[in-house]
Design a protein around this motif. Structure first.
Motif, mmCIF file in Angstrom:
data_model
loop_
_atom_site.group_PDB
_atom_site.id
_atom_site.type_symbol
_atom_site.label_atom_id
_atom_site.label_comp_id
_atom_site.label_asym_id
_atom_site.label_seq_id
_atom_site.Cartn_x
_atom_site.Cartn_y
_atom_site.Cartn_z
ATOM 1 N N GLY A 77 0.855 -1.297 -0.361
ATOM 2 C CA GLY A 77 -0.342 0.155 -0.244
ATOM 3 C C GLY A 77 0.771 1.302 -0.079
ATOM 4 N N GLY A 78 0.141 2.409 0.390
ATOM 5 C CA GLY A 78 1.204 4.083 0.518
ATOM 6 C C GLY A 78 1.749 3.683 1.345
ATOM 7 N N PRO A 79 2.948 4.787 0.976
ATOM 8 C CA PRO A 79 4.204 4.676 2.164
ATOM 9 C C PRO A 79 3.521 5.193 3.176
ATOM 10 C CG PRO A 79 4.629 5.407 -0.189
ATOM 11 C CD PRO A 79 3.617 5.171 -0.327
ATOM 12 N N THR A 80 4.436 5.256 3.997
ATOM 13 C CA THR A 80 3.593 6.857 5.342
ATOM 14 C C THR A 80 5.292 7.519 6.174
ATOM 15 O OG1 THR A 80 4.488 4.968 7.010
ATOM 16 C CG2 THR A 80 2.354 4.881 6.287
ATOM 17 N N ALA A 81 6.063 7.427 6.957
ATOM 18 C CA ALA A 81 6.967 8.004 7.219
ATOM 19 C C ALA A 81 7.642 7.147 8.131
ATOM 20 C CB ALA A 81 6.710 9.751 8.270
ATOM 21 N N VAL A 82 6.945 6.274 8.081
ATOM 22 C CA VAL A 82 7.112 5.060 9.527
ATOM 23 C C VAL A 82 7.348 4.127 9.896
ATOM 24 C CG1 VAL A 82 7.012 7.262 11.604
ATOM 25 C CG2 VAL A 82 5.553 5.398 10.792
ATOM 26 N N ILE A 83 7.388 3.381 8.351
ATOM 27 C CA ILE A 83 7.193 2.090 7.540
ATOM 28 C C ILE A 83 8.499 1.558 7.536
ATOM 29 C CG2 ILE A 83 6.821 2.582 5.605
ATOM 30 C CD1 ILE A 83 4.845 0.463 4.439
ATOM 31 N N VAL A 111 3.179 -7.552 -2.306
ATOM 32 C CA VAL A 111 3.148 -9.145 -2.852
ATOM 33 C C VAL A 111 4.227 -9.629 -3.883
ATOM 34 C CG1 VAL A 111 1.107 -9.830 -1.473
ATOM 35 C CG2 VAL A 111 1.220 -8.854 -3.225
ATOM 36 N N ARG A 112 3.663 -9.095 -5.099
ATOM 37 C CA ARG A 112 4.512 -8.330 -6.260
ATOM 38 C C ARG A 112 5.537 -8.745 -6.971
ATOM 39 N NH1 ARG A 112 3.234 -7.009 -11.848
ATOM 40 N NH2 ARG A 112 1.010 -6.973 -11.155
ATOM 41 N N GLY A 113 6.507 -8.546 -5.314
ATOM 42 C CA GLY A 113 7.976 -9.043 -5.800
ATOM 43 C C GLY A 113 7.970 -10.759 -5.059
ATOM 44 N N ILE A 114 7.047 -11.137 -4.515
ATOM 45 C CA ILE A 114 7.131 -12.376 -3.420
ATOM 46 C C ILE A 114 6.591 -13.353 -5.129
ATOM 47 C CG2 ILE A 114 6.477 -14.290 -2.402
ATOM 48 C CD1 ILE A 114 5.135 -11.792 -0.062
ATOM 49 N N ILE A 115 5.537 -12.606 -5.964
ATOM 50 C CA ILE A 115 5.040 -13.945 -7.062
ATOM 51 C C ILE A 115 6.298 -13.907 -7.717
ATOM 52 C CG2 ILE A 115 2.961 -13.752 -6.194
ATOM 53 C CD1 ILE A 115 2.511 -11.865 -8.971
ATOM 54 N N SER A 157 8.907 3.205 1.424
ATOM 55 C CA SER A 157 8.266 1.669 2.210
ATOM 56 C C SER A 157 9.989 1.569 1.121
ATOM 57 C CB SER A 157 7.558 1.083 1.132
ATOM 58 O OG SER A 157 6.056 1.455 2.080
ATOM 59 N N ALA A 158 11.298 1.197 1.823
ATOM 60 C CA ALA A 158 12.114 1.127 1.060
ATOM 61 C C ALA A 158 12.095 -0.763 0.558
ATOM 62 C CB ALA A 158 13.398 0.369 2.460
ATOM 63 N N LEU A 159 10.984 -1.646 0.594
ATOM 64 C CA LEU A 159 11.347 -3.027 0.467
ATOM 65 C C LEU A 159 10.615 -1.989 -1.545
ATOM 66 C CD1 LEU A 159 10.538 -5.298 2.351
ATOM 67 C CD2 LEU A 159 13.161 -4.836 0.525
ATOM 68 N N HIS A 160 9.566 -0.782 -1.209
ATOM 69 C CA HIS A 160 8.711 -0.589 -2.552
ATOM 70 C C HIS A 160 7.280 -1.260 -1.492
ATOM 71 C CE1 HIS A 160 12.411 0.869 -4.900
ATOM 72 N NE2 HIS A 160 12.809 1.616 -3.857
ATOM 73 N N SER A 161 7.117 -0.917 -3.231
ATOM 74 C CA SER A 161 5.245 -1.065 -2.779
ATOM 75 C C SER A 161 5.019 -1.675 -3.814
ATOM 76 C CB SER A 161 4.501 0.003 -1.742
ATOM 77 O OG SER A 161 3.341 -0.848 -1.794
ATOM 78 N N THR A 162 3.608 -2.121 -4.482
ATOM 79 C CA THR A 162 2.555 -2.034 -5.139
ATOM 80 C C THR A 162 1.265 -1.958 -4.878
ATOM 81 O OG1 THR A 162 2.129 -4.136 -6.531
ATOM 82 C CG2 THR A 162 1.852 -4.443 -3.936
ATOM 83 N N ARG A 163 0.306 -1.765 -5.648
ATOM 84 C CA ARG A 163 -1.088 -1.482 -5.289
ATOM 85 C C ARG A 163 -2.093 -2.935 -5.867
ATOM 86 N NH1 ARG A 163 -2.597 2.197 -2.312
ATOM 87 N NH2 ARG A 163 -1.829 4.069 -2.496
ATOM 88 N N ASP A 164 -1.049 -3.566 -6.178
ATOM 89 C CA ASP A 164 -1.654 -5.485 -6.057
ATOM 90 C C ASP A 164 -2.746 -5.433 -5.272
ATOM 91 O OD1 ASP A 164 -0.530 -5.034 -8.869
ATOM 92 O OD2 ASP A 164 0.780 -7.290 -8.113
ATOM 93 N N ASN A 174 7.700 7.968 -4.916
ATOM 94 C CA ASN A 174 8.074 8.048 -6.234
ATOM 95 C C ASN A 174 8.851 6.361 -6.269
ATOM 96 O OD1 ASN A 174 9.556 8.477 -9.000
ATOM 97 N ND2 ASN A 174 6.969 8.849 -9.137
ATOM 98 N N GLN A 175 9.411 6.508 -5.554
ATOM 99 C CA GLN A 175 10.451 5.028 -5.894
ATOM 100 C C GLN A 175 9.637 4.167 -5.643
ATOM 101 O OE1 GLN A 175 14.197 5.550 -4.061
ATOM 102 N NE2 GLN A 175 14.284 7.026 -5.726
ATOM 103 N N ALA A 176 8.346 4.089 -4.386
ATOM 104 C CA ALA A 176 7.481 3.051 -3.466
ATOM 105 C C ALA A 176 6.385 2.251 -4.821
ATOM 106 C CB ALA A 176 7.451 2.936 -2.282
ATOM 107 N N LEU A 177 6.348 3.468 -5.374
ATOM 108 C CA LEU A 177 5.102 3.281 -6.111
ATOM 109 C C LEU A 177 5.152 3.665 -7.584
ATOM 110 C CD1 LEU A 177 1.725 3.743 -3.529
ATOM 111 C CD2 LEU A 177 2.330 1.557 -4.472
#
Lengths: 406, 406
Positions: free
Chosen positions: A14-20, A47-51, A75-82, B170-173
């Protein structure tokens, strides 16, 4: 200690936060201490990175760099909207199985807890022992059971500091100012616009949250009232406001309808709602100097505005998740509970208690007219936005007697 | 010491900044120490407060409260958009004369220095001895002679922290993100979007300043290039960008034409430019997830983001103004000059050297293509945005070998 031995896999959704990243580092640091853990993997892009098996080996991160990353927003591991369905979750499970992942952690909102729930069911159905824990985060503060959710306090702090500045600006150069705040269904972040108020006439003078149906007539009356009383008017408006039939004002008035994978209309990343409300005031009330700012992504990602309380709690929910999963062989969602004034306790609740549910602003936080917050909300939010929240001050110099114009 | 004895009058003009109250308190605190000063008056609402005789007696402020006010953003004496003509300035002079004001200080941009200049001429013509000093401030950083102007470094810090957050988001999403920054004629504040970059691929990937004519074609090519190279694109755009014939893009593309007393088109307080550029990218490049945020008034008023260097210098220009006027019987505009790496000196220059002139980004700060900044700009700006500017960090964990998808 658990007899289960294997790898840890962690991802951010999901969306990043300042403390995620505090939660990420809390979990990773704790996991690296446990003998049962053979490796700590992170999935890139949620989860996209997992699959896709885009995994990185966090066992090889330096402790120092992990600490620096913890202090970095987003999100240092980056995220997804999936938003994974059952088939997607089975793919996730297969990757876990192939890599001997026995402890799975997913940091995210209620969609993410749903994902963890389905992955957990898939592993149970396959008879594969795996402990899955959801780690809460969301700037919306809309997870049920939780007193509040990591990420919201820092976003709330940003919004409060922004509105404290807007009110000072609005006092120096009076006019109407409309600030649009994130929040599709829950008004917590918009309500935070109130937290920088110090003097009786400080703005925002009115606050419009999605919990109350928005009426253009009431809004115009409110603006007029503030202008008459203060000679200026500052309002905070949630991007998710809607009319009494549930139609988002954004859609109703702007014609923008881009939808995401979840079927939601795009609300952020556009100034349309603010401009539309600004035009409405200019047109109907014939006022000059009407301005609208849309606070945008800075609310969740701004570098350097963090609540110390939020950072600590985000760190702890990550650490607790690992302690529940590895130390106690548990599966579930970590929750935050307020005890005393102010302290917290962490618990683990069944995943389906959190999944796909939305918490709203409780009635006692909203003024009866629906256009402001109550002191109960201050009491709730003040301990969360940080021990060092800045304050504003005014001159108190007495007036000088006029000579020429007396 | 001066033989001239009488009152001090101080006012604040134009848009607020995060540190304009430091200058106010610097001047007031210094003035209160001088035996020649019978009273220290402040005018409410800038020059308008002078002609209305809305004055307050700052001699009766507590030192503690002055210090708190110094740390509060925006103009504590409030401001005005009035741009006095000669008749207006004569009114100012008459009020000064009536109240035995012998030292007049006005904190503001180049319009304000012009006002100080005309008031000073009026007092000279009347044979009334008065020392008038302009104290510089502007978030635009566009005063000539000055190496930089108090207010800009803190605004630049806000913009840099915002863009550091946007780039992480922007890197995360991934997608296209357009950030609109204040600055009608000078690109300094937009250029500051670059100051939070750490890694080679950090955004903003392109920066569009008013110093270069804006071409829609070049802009679209740039966005495409970044998308191909990074899979995402972050750009910073000045609200004041215009085409090669000098037509503001805001006017050209949005139809908004509200003008202020200075005949300027409204640029701030609307998301229109960002939304228009966002629509352009969506339409022409057929891209999804295109977002625009307009940074808005937070750039100049946000509570709690201040450069310590800026706060100190803003304090000092206020203090120096009083030392020049009272200690040395001088009239003029206080200027900041860079010496060494990094230190400053303050001087006083004739008012007409500053009045009604605008400094632009020098050529060596802008990349030859006109769509980015150079390392010279970093060298110029870095010492100004604060000794404790936050930094961002990334995970460096190695990839895990794929099992299922190898």
């Amino acid at each position: 200690m658990s007899k289960l031995t294997g790898k840890v896999l962690i991802a951010q959704g999901g969306g990043p936060t300042a403390v995620i990243n505090q939660s990420l580092v809390g979990a990773v640091s704790e996991a690296r201490k446990h003998a049962e853990v053979t490796r700590v993997y992170g999935a890139l892009n949620g989860v996209r990175g997992i699959i896709n098996e885009d995994l990185v080996d966090l066992s090889q991160e330096t402790t120092r760099n992990l600490e620096y990353v913890a202090q970095t927003p987003s999100s240092a591991l980056h995220s997804t909207r999936d938003k994974p369905d059952e088939a997607y979750c089975k793919e996730i499970f297969k990757v876990c199985q192939a890599h001997d992942v026995r402890f799975f952690f997913y940091i995210g909102g209620n969609d993410s807890s749903d994902t963890v729930h389905i992955v957990n069911e898939a592993s149970k159905a396959a008879g594969y022992e795996m402990h899955c824990v959801h780690i809460p985060k969301t700037v919306d503060n809309d997870l049920v059971i939780n007193d509040h959710t990591p990420g919201w306090p820092s976003a709330a702090r940003y919004v409060a500091q922004a509105f404290a500045g807007y009110t000072l600006d609005n006092q120096a150069l009076p006019g109407v100012f409309i600030g649009i705040v994130m929040g599709r269904h829950a008004g917590f972040l918009t309500a935070a616009a109130s937290l920088g108020r110090k003097f009786e006439d400080d703005g925002p003078h009115y606050i419009y949250m999605p919990e109350t149906a928005f009426s253009e007539e009431q809004f115009l009356t409110d603006v007029k009232t503030a202008m008459e009383k203060y000679g200026r008017c500052l309002v905070a408006v949630s991007e998710g406001i809607h009319d009494k039939d549930g139609n988002p004002m954004m859609v109703k008035l702007s014609g923008r309808t881009e939808k995401d994978a979840h079927g939601n209309v795009q609300l952020s990343g556009s100034g349309a709602l603010g401009d539309m409300l600004s035009d409405l005031v200019t047109r109907e009330l014939k006022l000059k100097r009407v301005r609208a700012d849309t606070l945008g992504y800075a609310q969740r990602s701004f570098l350097g505005v963090v609540s110390d309380v939020d950072a600590s709690e985000a760190r702890e929910v990550g650490e607790k998740a690992v302690q529940f999963a590895i130390g106690q062989d548990m599966t579930g969602s970590v929750t935050i509970h307020r005890v005393g004034n102010y302290a917290v306790e962490y618990r683990l609740v069944p995943l389906h208690h959190i999944a796909a549910k939305t918490k709203h602003m409780p009635k006692e936080f909203i003024a009866p007219e629906g256009n402001n917050v109550t002191p109960e909300f201050y009491h709730y939010a003040r301990p969360l936005i940080g021990s060092d929240f800045p304050t504003i001050s005014r001159l108190r110099a007495p007036k000088v007697e006029k000579i020429l114009k007396k």
